[in-house]
Design a protein around this motif. Sequence first.
Motif, PDB file in Angstrom:
ATOM      1  N   PHE A   1      -1.088   4.727  -0.137  1.00 31.91           N
ATOM      2  CA  PHE A   1      -2.088   3.707  -0.444  1.00 31.91           C
ATOM      3  C   PHE A   1      -2.312   2.903   0.834  1.00 31.91           C
ATOM      4  CE2 PHE A   1      -3.265   0.233  -3.794  1.00 31.91           C
ATOM      5  CZ  PHE A   1      -4.499   0.089  -3.186  1.00 31.91           C
ATOM      6  N   VAL A   2      -3.386   3.230   1.547  1.00 33.99           N
ATOM      7  CA  VAL A   2      -3.676   2.583   2.821  1.00 33.99           C
ATOM      8  C   VAL A   2      -4.680   1.453   2.594  1.00 33.99           C
ATOM      9  CG1 VAL A   2      -4.565   2.917   5.169  1.00 33.99           C
ATOM     10  CG2 VAL A   2      -3.198   4.711   4.075  1.00 33.99           C
ATOM     11  N   ALA A   3      -4.428   0.303   3.176  1.00 34.44           N
ATOM     12  CA  ALA A   3      -5.275  -0.875   2.984  1.00 34.44           C
ATOM     13  C   ALA A   3      -6.720  -0.551   3.333  1.00 34.44           C
ATOM     14  CB  ALA A   3      -4.766  -2.024   3.852  1.00 34.44           C
ATOM     15  N   GLY A   4      -7.619  -0.987   2.453  1.00 34.60           N
ATOM     16  CA  GLY A   4      -9.035  -0.711   2.630  1.00 34.60           C
ATOM     17  C   GLY A   4      -9.574   0.218   1.565  1.00 34.60           C
ATOM     18  N   GLY A   5      -8.699   1.008   0.957  1.00 37.28           N
ATOM     19  CA  GLY A   5      -9.106   1.880  -0.138  1.00 37.28           C
ATOM     20  C   GLY A   5      -9.089   1.122  -1.460  1.00 37.28           C
ATOM     21  N   GLU A   6      -9.893   1.599  -2.419  1.00 39.13           N
ATOM     22  CA  GLU A   6      -9.973   0.960  -3.732  1.00 39.13           C
ATOM     23  C   GLU A   6      -9.353   1.873  -4.784  1.00 39.13           C
ATOM     24  OE1 GLU A   6     -10.964  -2.042  -4.559  1.00 39.13           O
ATOM     25  OE2 GLU A   6     -11.396  -2.544  -2.480  1.00 39.13           O
ATOM     26  N   PRO A   7      -8.355   1.392  -5.522  1.00 40.59           N
ATOM     27  CA  PRO A   7      -7.699   2.241  -6.528  1.00 40.59           C
ATOM     28  C   PRO A   7      -8.565   2.447  -7.762  1.00 40.59           C
ATOM     29  CG  PRO A   7      -6.810   0.021  -6.602  1.00 40.59           C
ATOM     30  CD  PRO A   7      -7.761   0.050  -5.437  1.00 40.59           C
ATOM     31  N   SER A   8      -8.259   3.506  -8.510  1.00 42.90           N
ATOM     32  CA  SER A   8      -8.857   3.777  -9.808  1.00 42.90           C
ATOM     33  C   SER A   8      -7.765   3.646 -10.872  1.00 42.90           C
ATOM     34  CB  SER A   8      -9.450   5.190  -9.840  1.00 42.90           C
ATOM     35  OG  SER A   8     -10.375   5.391  -8.778  1.00 42.90           O
ATOM     36  N   ASP A   9      -8.158   3.819 -12.135  1.00 44.11           N
ATOM     37  CA  ASP A   9      -7.176   3.704 -13.211  1.00 44.11           C
ATOM     38  C   ASP A   9      -6.280   4.933 -13.318  1.00 44.11           C
ATOM     39  OD1 ASP A   9      -8.247   1.271 -13.854  1.00 44.11           O
ATOM     40  OD2 ASP A   9      -9.488   2.026 -15.502  1.00 44.11           O
ATOM     41  N   SER A  10      -6.642   6.023 -12.619  1.00 44.37           N
ATOM     42  CA  SER A  10      -5.950   7.291 -12.841  1.00 44.37           C
ATOM     43  C   SER A  10      -4.847   7.586 -11.831  1.00 44.37           C
ATOM     44  CB  SER A  10      -6.960   8.446 -12.824  1.00 44.37           C
ATOM     45  OG  SER A  10      -7.706   8.450 -11.618  1.00 44.37           O
ATOM     46  N   GLU A  11      -4.620   6.716 -10.846  1.00 47.49           N
ATOM     47  CA  GLU A  11      -3.534   6.966  -9.893  1.00 47.49           C
ATOM     48  C   GLU A  11      -2.229   6.377 -10.424  1.00 47.49           C
ATOM     49  OE1 GLU A  11      -7.273   6.262  -7.315  1.00 47.49           O
ATOM     50  OE2 GLU A  11      -5.952   4.713  -8.119  1.00 47.49           O
ATOM     51  N   ARG A  12      -1.150   7.058 -10.145  1.00 46.52           N
ATOM     52  CA  ARG A  12       0.178   6.557 -10.510  1.00 46.52           C
ATOM     53  C   ARG A  12       0.604   5.498  -9.496  1.00 46.52           C
ATOM     54  NH1 ARG A  12       4.451  11.132 -11.054  1.00 46.52           N
ATOM     55  NH2 ARG A  12       3.192  11.559 -12.917  1.00 46.52           N
ATOM     56  N   ASP A  13       1.152   4.400 -10.012  1.00 52.27           N
ATOM     57  CA  ASP A  13       1.597   3.314  -9.132  1.00 52.27           C
ATOM     58  C   ASP A  13       2.755   3.787  -8.255  1.00 52.27           C
ATOM     59  OD1 ASP A  13       2.057   0.840  -7.983  1.00 52.27           O
ATOM     60  OD2 ASP A  13       3.213   0.075  -9.677  1.00 52.27           O
ATOM     61  N   ILE A  14       2.642   3.561  -6.939  1.00 53.00           N
ATOM     62  CA  ILE A  14       3.715   3.943  -6.026  1.00 53.00           C
ATOM     63  C   ILE A  14       4.322   2.719  -5.345  1.00 53.00           C
ATOM     64  CG2 ILE A  14       2.770   6.239  -5.590  1.00 53.00           C
ATOM     65  CD1 ILE A  14       1.685   5.175  -2.916  1.00 53.00           C
ATOM     66  N   SER A  15       4.117   1.540  -5.920  1.00 55.68           N
ATOM     67  CA  SER A  15       4.626   0.325  -5.288  1.00 55.68           C
ATOM     68  C   SER A  15       6.142   0.307  -5.300  1.00 55.68           C
ATOM     69  CB  SER A  15       4.082  -0.923  -5.987  1.00 55.68           C
ATOM     70  OG  SER A  15       4.483  -0.944  -7.337  1.00 55.68           O
ATOM     71  N   VAL A  16       6.710  -0.267  -4.256  1.00 61.80           N
ATOM     72  CA  VAL A  16       8.152  -0.458  -4.131  1.00 61.80           C
ATOM     73  C   VAL A  16       8.382  -1.947  -3.932  1.00 61.80           C
ATOM     74  CG1 VAL A  16      10.204   0.020  -2.771  1.00 61.80           C
ATOM     75  CG2 VAL A  16       8.527   1.832  -3.154  1.00 61.80           C
ATOM     76  N   GLY A  17       9.057  -2.567  -4.903  1.00 60.46           N
ATOM     77  CA  GLY A  17       9.271  -4.006  -4.798  1.00 60.46           C
ATOM     78  C   GLY A  17       7.975  -4.782  -4.792  1.00 60.46           C
ATOM     79  N   GLY A  18       6.951  -4.230  -5.477  1.00 62.83           N
ATOM     80  CA  GLY A  18       5.652  -4.889  -5.530  1.00 62.83           C
ATOM     81  C   GLY A  18       4.779  -4.616  -4.321  1.00 62.83           C
ATOM     82  N   VAL A  19       5.252  -3.831  -3.365  1.00 62.74           N
ATOM     83  CA  VAL A  19       4.478  -3.564  -2.145  1.00 62.74           C
ATOM     84  C   VAL A  19       4.205  -2.080  -2.044  1.00 62.74           C
ATOM     85  CG1 VAL A  19       4.443  -3.713   0.369  1.00 62.74           C
ATOM     86  CG2 VAL A  19       5.538  -5.528  -0.970  1.00 62.74           C
ATOM     87  N   SER A  20       2.948  -1.701  -1.899  1.00 62.28           N
ATOM     88  CA  SER A  20       2.612  -0.287  -1.765  1.00 62.28           C
ATOM     89  C   SER A  20       1.651  -0.026  -0.614  1.00 62.28           C
ATOM     90  CB  SER A  20       1.988   0.233  -3.066  1.00 62.28           C
ATOM     91  OG  SER A  20       0.778  -0.454  -3.345  1.00 62.28           O
ATOM     92  N   ARG A  21       0.891  -1.020  -0.190  1.00 53.89           N
ATOM     93  CA  ARG A  21      -0.154  -0.791   0.804  1.00 53.89           C
ATOM     94  C   ARG A  21       0.422  -0.648   2.204  1.00 53.89           C
ATOM     95  NH1 ARG A  21      -5.804  -3.136  -1.096  1.00 53.89           N
ATOM     96  NH2 ARG A  21      -5.363  -3.406  -3.315  1.00 53.89           N
ATOM     97  N   VAL A  22      -0.242   0.220   2.959  1.00 53.14           N
ATOM     98  CA  VAL A  22       0.128   0.486   4.346  1.00 53.14           C
ATOM     99  C   VAL A  22      -1.082   0.147   5.217  1.00 53.14           C
ATOM    100  CG1 VAL A  22       0.767   2.309   5.965  1.00 53.14           C
ATOM    101  CG2 VAL A  22       1.719   2.309   3.652  1.00 53.14           C
ATOM    102  N   PRO A  23      -0.911  -0.555   6.333  1.00 56.25           N
ATOM    103  CA  PRO A  23      -2.060  -0.888   7.183  1.00 56.25           C
ATOM    104  C   PRO A  23      -2.624   0.352   7.856  1.00 56.25           C
ATOM    105  CG  PRO A  23      -0.025  -1.581   8.238  1.00 56.25           C
ATOM    106  CD  PRO A  23       0.348  -1.141   6.847  1.00 56.25           C
ATOM    107  N   VAL A  24      -3.935   0.382   8.021  1.00 52.12           N
ATOM    108  CA  VAL A  24      -4.583   1.539   8.643  1.00 52.12           C
ATOM    109  C   VAL A  24      -4.160   1.697  10.100  1.00 52.12           C
ATOM    110  CG1 VAL A  24      -6.656   0.299   9.422  1.00 52.12           C
ATOM    111  CG2 VAL A  24      -6.820   2.725   8.781  1.00 52.12           C
TER     112      VAL A  24
END
Length: 390
Positions: free
Chosen positions: A178-201
């Motif tokens: 999950f790279v910052a700047g993308g928009e999630p949909s309802d169909s992706e599985r959450d991959i957050s760790v400790g509430g954090v999932s985004r990675v800077p581009v």
Amino acid sequence: MRILHTSDWHLGRSFHREGMLTHQAAFVDHLVDVVERERVDLVVVSGDVYDRALPQVDAVRLADEALVRLARSRARTVISSGNHDSAQRLGFSARLIDAAGVHLRTDAGAVGTPVVVDDKHGPVAVHAIPYLDPDAVREPWALPARSHQAALEEAMRRVRADTAARGRSRTVVLAHAFVAGGEPSDSERDISVGGVSRVPVSVFEGVTYTALGHLHGSHVLTDTVRYSGSPLAYSFSEAAQTKGSWLVELDATGVSHAELVEAPVPRPLARLRGDLATLLDDPALSRHEQSWVQATLTDPVRPHQAMDRLRRRFPHALVLAFEPVGATLDGAPVAGRPGRSDHELARDFVADLRGVPVTDDEGALLDRAVDACCDDRDLDSLVSPAEALF
């Protein structure tokens, strides 16, 4: 070099219990056709080939057919694993399959070792980074933190070390994140760790082209960092998305051109809203009669047999919700209203469900139903059966 970037096939997935395997097979047909028609040199698949770690037999058969057809095509193929895939199962016999020109990369320990593909301008190092579970790689990689960013930064350090050893070579990176700047949909599985999932581009800075997977919408984060998205819609939140694969051209210095090749749409999605009479009678909605439909009814009282009536016009209606207009209830959950008798709780439940109070006749029917379920019909006036247990 002409690269076709795709991801998130999710073979074996259903859409609100509707089987998708036939539609997924049609996408494979389309993909192979694009490879030949557009003279593609390299196909990259950035994770989530399957929808689950233990895929169903028919999904495995379709994946096998897809890989065989790609191996017979004019293109080389590089595939990485995603968070839905089992890295061990997807990567089975990878070394043997390499000989056919299909390269499965699912082992985190091999990150930094590329598949090298040549064109007239020289070599292109293709680094396929599998989905990296921070918990799985933190200890062996001695990560400074438990996060997706730390895992991908270490992966990219290994990629850059290989690039430096090769000199000024072009690089293509596959990553499932999950790279910052993308928009999630309802169909992706959450991959957050400790509430954090985004990675800077910025993690992918300096890469000739980064082919991302995980988000199901097609997104351009920079000219050289893109999500292809899933080839099919897997939730109604994707109704407005255009599905496809990126056709990317590399020249001697970098990306010279990129365009989205649209995928076939087996059945469009429609999200309809209004009272039932309007949805059934509005001629403007005729274009949605063969669509998969999510309908939200705004009738003040829940219509009788609403889904059955809706499907007479929209036979592929799958989801029905109610948001009554003009509801005047206090909004407090039934379970949160203390001191209510069983009769009152039953009436409140039906009223909450429909958005309007029950009628006198409905209330009398509910009272009789409650009495029929109660061993002692005099108990209700004093204490509820639930309270009597204590």
